[in-house]
Design an enzyme around this catalytic site. Sequence first.
Site, PDB file in Angstrom:
ATOM      1  N   HIS A  32      11.174 -17.421 -34.832  1.00 22.56           N
ATOM      2  CA  HIS A  32      10.810 -17.805 -36.198  1.00 22.56           C
ATOM      3  C   HIS A  32       9.461 -18.525 -36.247  1.00 22.56           C
ATOM      4  O   HIS A  32       9.169 -19.184 -37.236  1.00 22.56           O
ATOM      5  CB  HIS A  32      11.905 -18.714 -36.784  1.00 22.56           C
ATOM      6  CG  HIS A  32      13.198 -17.986 -37.020  1.00 22.56           C
ATOM      7  ND1 HIS A  32      14.422 -18.568 -36.884  1.00 22.56           N
ATOM      8  CD2 HIS A  32      13.440 -16.704 -37.374  1.00 22.56           C
ATOM      9  CE1 HIS A  32      15.374 -17.682 -37.159  1.00 22.56           C
ATOM     10  NE2 HIS A  32      14.803 -16.544 -37.449  1.00 22.56           N
ATOM     11  N   HIS A  33       8.667 -18.406 -35.169  1.00 29.08           N
ATOM     12  CA  HIS A  33       7.395 -19.143 -35.212  1.00 29.08           C
ATOM     13  C   HIS A  33       6.482 -18.580 -36.283  1.00 29.08           C
ATOM     14  O   HIS A  33       5.570 -19.261 -36.756  1.00 29.08           O
ATOM     15  CB  HIS A  33       6.697 -19.136 -33.841  1.00 29.08           C
ATOM     16  CG  HIS A  33       6.007 -17.854 -33.510  1.00 29.08           C
ATOM     17  ND1 HIS A  33       6.692 -16.701 -33.180  1.00 29.08           N
ATOM     18  CD2 HIS A  33       4.694 -17.523 -33.467  1.00 29.08           C
ATOM     19  CE1 HIS A  33       5.817 -15.726 -32.946  1.00 29.08           C
ATOM     20  NE2 HIS A  33       4.605 -16.209 -33.114  1.00 29.08           N
ATOM     21  N   LYS A  48      15.193  -7.463 -34.168  1.00 26.34           N
ATOM     22  CA  LYS A  48      15.657  -6.086 -33.942  1.00 26.34           C
ATOM     23  C   LYS A  48      17.090  -5.985 -34.424  1.00 26.34           C
ATOM     24  O   LYS A  48      17.841  -6.966 -34.397  1.00 26.34           O
ATOM     25  CB  LYS A  48      15.585  -5.742 -32.449  1.00 26.34           C
ATOM     26  CG  LYS A  48      15.805  -4.282 -32.129  1.00 26.34           C
ATOM     27  CD  LYS A  48      14.652  -3.404 -32.590  1.00 26.34           C
ATOM     28  CE  LYS A  48      13.818  -2.903 -31.501  1.00 26.34           C
ATOM     29  NZ  LYS A  48      12.582  -2.297 -31.759  1.00 26.34           N
ATOM     30  N   LYS A  87       5.093  -8.298 -28.680  1.00 23.55           N
ATOM     31  CA  LYS A  87       4.279  -7.190 -29.182  1.00 23.55           C
ATOM     32  C   LYS A  87       3.447  -7.624 -30.387  1.00 23.55           C
ATOM     33  O   LYS A  87       2.247  -7.402 -30.454  1.00 23.55           O
ATOM     34  CB  LYS A  87       5.269  -6.094 -29.600  1.00 23.55           C
ATOM     35  CG  LYS A  87       4.705  -4.740 -29.811  1.00 23.55           C
ATOM     36  CD  LYS A  87       5.765  -3.775 -30.367  1.00 23.55           C
ATOM     37  CE  LYS A  87       7.007  -3.637 -29.515  1.00 23.55           C
ATOM     38  NZ  LYS A  87       7.879  -2.520 -29.978  1.00 23.55           N
ATOM     39  N   LYS A 117      10.206  -9.334 -37.750  1.00 26.38           N
ATOM     40  CA  LYS A 117       9.972  -7.898 -37.950  1.00 26.38           C
ATOM     41  C   LYS A 117      10.488  -7.121 -36.760  1.00 26.38           C
ATOM     42  O   LYS A 117      10.337  -7.535 -35.611  1.00 26.38           O
ATOM     43  CB  LYS A 117       8.439  -7.703 -38.068  1.00 26.38           C
ATOM     44  CG  LYS A 117       8.004  -6.331 -38.449  1.00 26.38           C
ATOM     45  CD  LYS A 117       7.954  -6.148 -39.948  1.00 26.38           C
ATOM     46  CE  LYS A 117       7.765  -4.714 -40.356  1.00 26.38           C
ATOM     47  NZ  LYS A 117       8.988  -3.895 -40.222  1.00 26.38           N
ATOM     48  N   ASP A 168      -1.755  -9.266 -32.575  1.00 24.26           N
ATOM     49  CA  ASP A 168      -2.127 -10.193 -33.635  1.00 24.26           C
ATOM     50  C   ASP A 168      -1.637  -9.754 -35.017  1.00 24.26           C
ATOM     51  O   ASP A 168      -2.416  -9.672 -35.976  1.00 24.26           O
ATOM     52  CB  ASP A 168      -3.658 -10.366 -33.645  1.00 24.26           C
ATOM     53  CG  ASP A 168      -4.052 -11.698 -34.234  1.00 24.26           C
ATOM     54  OD1 ASP A 168      -3.155 -12.535 -34.447  1.00 24.26           O
ATOM     55  OD2 ASP A 168      -5.263 -11.896 -34.501  1.00 24.26           O
TER      56      ASP A 168
HETATM   57  N1  GLU Z   1      10.763   0.015 -34.072  1.00 26.26           N
HETATM   58  C1  GLU Z   1       9.366  -0.100 -33.863  1.00 26.26           C
HETATM   59  C2  GLU Z   1       9.097  -0.922 -32.624  1.00 26.26           C
HETATM   60  O1  GLU Z   1       9.916  -1.031 -31.743  1.00 26.26           O
HETATM   61  C3  GLU Z   1       8.623  -0.585 -35.100  1.00 26.26           C
HETATM   62  C4  GLU Z   1       9.007  -1.916 -35.615  1.00 26.26           C
HETATM   63  C5  GLU Z   1       8.399  -2.252 -36.978  1.00 26.26           C
HETATM   64  O2  GLU Z   1       7.616  -1.491 -37.507  1.00 26.26           O
HETATM   65  O3  GLU Z   1       8.774  -3.311 -37.503  1.00 26.26           O
HETATM   66  O4  GLU Z   1       8.028  -1.421 -32.434  1.00 26.26           O
END
Ligand code: GLU
Length: 473
Positions: free
Chosen positions: A64-65, A106, A94, A70, A99
């Site tokens: 949560h930083h 996930k 990632k 996402k 950036d």
């Molecule tokens: N599922 C993709 C990944 O592993 C995309 C994630 C996304 O776009 O939020 O990077």
Amino acid sequence: MAESFSFFQKVNKDFDRAARFTDYPRGLLEQIKICNSSCHFTFPIKRDDGTIQTIHGWRAEHSHHKLPTKGGIRYSTLVNEDEIMALAALMTYKCALVDVPFGGAKGGIQLDRREYSESELERITRRYTYELIQKNYIGPGVDVPAPDFGTGETEMAWILDTYITMAPDKLNAIACVTGKPIEQNGIHGRKGATGRGVVFGLQEACSFAEDMKPLGLSPGLHGKSIIIQGFGNVGYHAAKFLVEADARVIGVIERNGGIYDPRGFDVEKVAVYLAETGSLRGYPGAELIENPSDGLELACDILIPAALENQLTAENAPGIKAAIVAEAANGPTTLTADEILQKRGTMIIPDTFLNAGGVAVSYFEWLRNLSHVQLGRLGKRFEDQTRHAMRHAIEKATGYKFSEDELGLIHGADEEDLVNSGLQDTMITAYQEIRETRMKYSSENGPVDYRTAAFINAIHRIAQSYIQMGIFP
Ligand code: GLU
């Protein structure tokens, strides 16, 4: 021989290896590494035949930083809490690496989508979305899912539709999920983004003659022989753009067999054949690879695992002949396989960097949704006119007549041009940063691999944001 530790533990071992090169306080490193929250949902679903089945789904928000968090939602039989936490952690690193201002998350549902009808999948996806809403695991500023293994635009449209009906903030609700169909507020270029990012990343990695020389390769992608494992959205698009970049896809491996042809495949034809027959077996003119694992050991310049985790293992790594392993999937190389390949001098371009194109373009989609304007819409016509005025002036002054090809380049940028250019810049910048880190730390400490260099960069970026929040000294 399976590894004695889990996928999440493996990601944490990679983290620890990199953390040793930094001097952040232990508490800060622990905070970065730990999974901030995760949730297991179970719910009943009525199958088409009237029976009731319990469905297991998860969502993990690793960090949560930065908010929102996402990451994709996958449908696979391998889904469990450990896998989802590992993948959420990889999302954190990632996003930091390229950036993109998100924490990592996930989600997943434990199922084989081929065993469910379209309407069953819709019921499952909508019910899973209700669970996410109820537990506050979705929202434009909270947590934003996207496609992943076994999901695509259709599932994202169901998620959006379910969320919007319940959303408190209707105006920004369209930014609750990315990877949506274009007609449902998606963005041009998102579908092929991960595959395109893989190719931009490879192009950059292969552009340094001094890095290619020890691998026995010439710089550039031209003529390189490629084997791809997994021909889903990522594998297919990577193959397509690699062929456009003048490389040869000589092998494609799917779960029920692969095909090999040293002359290189026509990627579109392979995709049509696979869609029509459900398998690559019997593909005209190709040699059949009966056992998918054997395909990984065939000679090629670049091996691209583009399917699931733990595919390159202690068993097959000693036989892998590729000079470069390009990780388009998340976590495809086990720790032991990694050690074996590194020892042999294989260049491993890590997942945290190489498959970040998907989330980079998701970021553009999210921005487009929050701004409610298609990228490039305001400037396109103006740019068009300026360029044509310039072209007329040059033609008039010099007598030179632009060719049809040259004229094709004289147009204002549309959304897909901007997306692709933003993606290319993202991948090039991140690669150069990793390469610099690798050189810097290698000269001080002896050889540092690309994965460790990538983790070092991610750790620095996340640590800085905690420090700027005033949480750590
Ligand atoms: N599922 C993709 C990944 O592993 C995309 C994630 C996304 O776009 O939020 O990077």
